[in-house]
Design a protein around this motif. Structure first.
Motif, mmCIF file in Angstrom:
data_model
loop_
_atom_site.group_PDB
_atom_site.id
_atom_site.type_symbol
_atom_site.label_atom_id
_atom_site.label_comp_id
_atom_site.label_asym_id
_atom_site.label_seq_id
_atom_site.Cartn_x
_atom_site.Cartn_y
_atom_site.Cartn_z
ATOM 1 N N THR A 66 9.482 7.902 -1.425
ATOM 2 C CA THR A 66 8.281 7.490 -0.690
ATOM 3 C C THR A 66 8.566 6.351 0.270
ATOM 4 O O THR A 66 7.735 6.047 1.125
ATOM 5 C CB THR A 66 7.186 7.013 -1.661
ATOM 6 N N GLY A 67 9.699 5.678 0.108
ATOM 7 C CA GLY A 67 10.024 4.547 0.955
ATOM 8 C C GLY A 67 9.540 3.214 0.411
ATOM 9 O O GLY A 67 9.612 2.199 1.089
ATOM 10 N N ILE A 68 9.082 3.207 -0.840
ATOM 11 C CA ILE A 68 8.512 1.979 -1.395
ATOM 12 C C ILE A 68 9.534 0.847 -1.441
ATOM 13 O O ILE A 68 9.210 -0.311 -1.136
ATOM 14 C CB ILE A 68 7.901 2.238 -2.789
ATOM 15 N N LEU A 69 10.795 1.150 -1.785
ATOM 16 C CA LEU A 69 11.825 0.114 -1.824
ATOM 17 C C LEU A 69 12.195 -0.335 -0.417
ATOM 18 O O LEU A 69 12.481 -1.522 -0.183
ATOM 19 C CB LEU A 69 13.068 0.615 -2.558
ATOM 20 N N THR A 70 12.208 0.607 0.510
ATOM 21 C CA THR A 70 12.500 0.290 1.904
ATOM 22 C C THR A 70 11.461 -0.662 2.460
ATOM 23 O O THR A 70 11.785 -1.661 3.115
ATOM 24 C CB THR A 70 12.526 1.589 2.743
ATOM 25 N N VAL A 71 10.187 -0.366 2.221
ATOM 26 C CA VAL A 71 9.093 -1.218 2.683
ATOM 27 C C VAL A 71 9.201 -2.606 2.068
ATOM 28 O O VAL A 71 9.064 -3.630 2.753
ATOM 29 C CB VAL A 71 7.728 -0.582 2.342
ATOM 30 N N PHE A 72 9.465 -2.672 0.757
ATOM 31 C CA PHE A 72 9.516 -3.961 0.093
ATOM 32 C C PHE A 72 10.698 -4.796 0.597
ATOM 33 O O PHE A 72 10.589 -6.017 0.751
ATOM 34 C CB PHE A 72 9.601 -3.787 -1.421
ATOM 35 N N ALA A 73 11.824 -4.139 0.855
ATOM 36 C CA ALA A 73 12.980 -4.862 1.397
ATOM 37 C C ALA A 73 12.628 -5.515 2.725
ATOM 38 O O ALA A 73 13.032 -6.656 3.005
ATOM 39 C CB ALA A 73 14.164 -3.917 1.563
ATOM 40 N N GLU A 81 12.648 16.319 3.796
ATOM 41 C CA GLU A 81 11.987 15.961 5.051
ATOM 42 C C GLU A 81 10.739 15.122 4.790
ATOM 43 O O GLU A 81 10.419 14.195 5.540
ATOM 44 C CB GLU A 81 11.608 17.234 5.813
ATOM 45 N N GLU A 82 10.020 15.448 3.695
ATOM 46 C CA GLU A 82 8.799 14.714 3.371
ATOM 47 C C GLU A 82 9.079 13.236 3.116
ATOM 48 O O GLU A 82 8.242 12.374 3.394
ATOM 49 C CB GLU A 82 8.111 15.316 2.144
ATOM 50 N N ALA A 83 10.252 12.935 2.579
ATOM 51 C CA ALA A 83 10.611 11.546 2.303
ATOM 52 C C ALA A 83 10.753 10.758 3.597
ATOM 53 O O ALA A 83 10.313 9.610 3.695
ATOM 54 C CB ALA A 83 11.908 11.481 1.500
ATOM 55 N N VAL A 84 11.372 11.380 4.599
ATOM 56 C CA VAL A 84 11.527 10.731 5.900
ATOM 57 C C VAL A 84 10.160 10.413 6.491
ATOM 58 O O VAL A 84 9.893 9.298 6.949
ATOM 59 C CB VAL A 84 12.341 11.630 6.853
ATOM 60 N N GLU A 85 9.268 11.395 6.462
ATOM 61 C CA GLU A 85 7.921 11.214 7.017
ATOM 62 C C GLU A 85 7.146 10.167 6.231
ATOM 63 O O GLU A 85 6.449 9.322 6.806
ATOM 64 C CB GLU A 85 7.173 12.551 7.007
ATOM 65 N N ASN A 86 7.255 10.225 4.908
ATOM 66 C CA ASN A 86 6.488 9.324 4.049
ATOM 67 C C ASN A 86 6.950 7.879 4.204
ATOM 68 O O ASN A 86 6.145 6.942 4.168
ATOM 69 C CB ASN A 86 6.626 9.773 2.596
ATOM 70 N N ILE A 103 0.847 -1.200 0.000
ATOM 71 C CA ILE A 103 0.000 0.000 0.000
ATOM 72 C C ILE A 103 0.879 1.245 0.000
ATOM 73 O O ILE A 103 1.846 1.339 0.761
ATOM 74 C CB ILE A 103 -0.921 0.022 1.229
ATOM 75 N N ILE A 104 0.541 2.208 -0.842
ATOM 76 C CA ILE A 104 1.282 3.464 -0.862
ATOM 77 C C ILE A 104 0.328 4.651 -0.740
ATOM 78 O O ILE A 104 -0.839 4.586 -1.112
ATOM 79 C CB ILE A 104 2.123 3.635 -2.144
ATOM 80 N N SER A 105 0.859 5.722 -0.181
ATOM 81 C CA SER A 105 0.146 6.994 -0.111
ATOM 82 C C SER A 105 1.179 8.086 -0.337
ATOM 83 O O SER A 105 1.591 8.774 0.596
ATOM 84 C CB SER A 105 -0.523 7.163 1.255
ATOM 85 N N PRO A 106 1.659 8.237 -1.577
ATOM 86 C CA PRO A 106 2.793 9.125 -1.834
ATOM 87 C C PRO A 106 2.451 10.591 -1.620
ATOM 88 O O PRO A 106 1.476 11.101 -2.125
ATOM 89 C CB PRO A 106 3.123 8.855 -3.308
ATOM 90 N N LYS A 107 3.303 11.268 -0.866
ATOM 91 C CA LYS A 107 3.152 12.711 -0.668
ATOM 92 C C LYS A 107 4.317 13.444 -1.307
ATOM 93 O O LYS A 107 4.561 14.599 -1.049
ATOM 94 C CB LYS A 107 3.082 13.031 0.819
ATOM 95 N N MET A 108 5.068 12.728 -2.152
ATOM 96 C CA MET A 108 6.151 13.369 -2.861
ATOM 97 C C MET A 108 6.311 12.689 -4.204
ATOM 98 O O MET A 108 5.569 11.771 -4.544
ATOM 99 C CB MET A 108 7.443 13.319 -2.055
#
Length: 286
Positions: free
Chosen positions: A160-167, A182-187, A121-126
Motif C-alpha cells: 500500500t505504500g504505508i512504509l514509503t509514506v512514513f519514511a 500494478e495496484e501497489a504502484v498506484e496505491n 491516512i490510508i485507503s488500501p486497495k490491496m
C-alpha cells in the motif's frame, strides 16, 4: 476475524468464489501470491481458508494454477456462486484506526487524532500494509526510532505504500518503492496524495529488484515473505550502502534461525530484532 484483501471495488463484479483451504501461514501466503497474479476482485482470509472472488472467465485458470504450482488437491478447493457485494462498505464497516506509538493510522472517514504527533491516512486497495498486521506494526515502530533525514530509501515490496509514506514523513530524501503488483504502484502514489506529501522525490516501479538501476541505499525496507528474502540476500547486500541499514519483517518465529543464518553468511550483521505475535523483525547492517 476476517480480513478483506486485494482490490476493493465499489461494486464487486465477481460471480464466482473459490474457497481454498490451507494448512499453515506459509501455504496461505503462497496461495495469495499465486492468486494475486490472476487479478481477483478481493480475497478474504479466515482461520483455515481463503475466499477468492473473481470473474467467471478467470476462475478455472486459477484453479489449474493452484493445483499445479502448489499441489493442492481438488478437495482443498471449492467453487461457489456469489452475489454482488459492495466491498467498500464492507471494508469501512470493519476497519478500525490503529496506534503505533505516536503514529495514528486511519482512513479518510475517521476524524484525525489530537493525541498523536503523526496522522497517517490510508485507503488500501490491496492486501498488505494497513498497520494492523504484526509485521507492519513492528516495521513502523522501529522506523520511528530512526533518523532518516536526507537518507535514500528503498521500500522493497511496498504494498500500500504505508512504509514509503512514513519514511517521507520522517524526512528521508529520495525514496524508491517497488512491487510486483500494478495496484501497489498506484496505491503508493495515491497515499502520498492523500497525506499531502510531494511526490517529487518518489519513484515507484513495478517488478522485482532487477528492474532498478544499480545503486545503493541508506535504508532498505523489506516487509515481504521469507522466500523472497532468502532468494535476495546477496542482492540486498549489494544495494545497501556501507553504513546503511536493512529493516525487514514478514518472517515467522519458526523461520528466525533460517533467515539469520542466510543473512549472516552473506555478510550482514544483526543490529536488533523484535517479535510480535508469531512474527519477527530484524535490522541488519553490513
Amino acid at each position: 476475524q476476517k480480513k478483506v484483501s486485494l482490490r476493493i471495488r465499489t461494486l464487486m463484479s465477481s460471480s464466482k468464489k473459490l474457497v481454498v483451504k490451507f494448512f499453515d501461514d506459509e501455504q496461505k501466503e503462497m496461495i495469495m501470491a499465486w492468486a494475486s497474479m490472476h487479478e481477483p476482485d478481493a480475497m478474504v482470509e479466515h482461520s483455515d481458508s481463503i475466499d477468492i472472488f473473481l470473474e467467471d472467465e478467470n476462475y478455472q485458470e486459477l484453479v489449474t494454477t493452484l493445483q499445479s504450482k502448489l499441489n493442492l488437491t481438488a478437495e482443498a478447493i471449492t467453487i461457489e456462486e456469489v452475489e454482488l457485494k459492495n466491498w467498500n462498505a464492507d471494508w469501512e464497516a470493519n476497519f478500525k484506526p490503529i496506534e503505533v506509538g505516536n503514529i495514528y493510522i486511519r482512513a479518510e472517514f475517521h476524524p484525525p487524532s489530537t493525541d498523536h504527533e503523526i496522522d497517517l491516512i490510508i485507503s488500501p486497495k490491496m492486501a498488505f500494509g494497513t498497520g494492523h498486521h504484526e509485521t507492519t506494526y513492528m516495521m513502523l515502530d522501529h522506523m520511528n526510532t530512526l533518523n532518516m533525514k536526507g537518507q535514500s530509501v528503498l521500500d522493497y515490496g511496498c504494498g500500500t505504500g504505508i512504509l514509503t509514506v512514513f519514511a517521507k514523513m520522517k524526512g528521508c530524501g529520495s525514496i524508491t518503492g517497488i512491487d510486483i503488483q500494478e495496484e501497489a504502484v498506484e496505491n503508493t502514489v495515491e497515499h502520498f496524495q492523500l497525506n499531502k506529501i510531494s511526490t517529487e522525490d518518489l519513484k515507484v516501479e513495478q517488478g522485482d529488484l532487477d528492474v532498478l538501476a544499480q545503486q545503493q541505499y541508506d535504508l532498505i525496507l523489506a516487509n515481504i515473505n521469507r522466500h523472497v528474502l532468502l532468494q535476495n540476500a546477496a542482492n540486498l547486500l549489494d544495494r545497501l550502502s556501507p553504513k546503511g541499514q536493512l529493516l525487514m519483517s514478514g518472517i515467522l518465529i519458526t523461520d528466525r534461525e533460517l533467515i539469520l543464518k542466510e543473512y549472516t553468511n552473506k555478510g550482514f550483521n544483526l543490529l536488533s530484532e523484535d517479535q510480535r505475535g508469531e512474527w519477527c523483525r530484524f535490522s541488519f547492517g553490513k
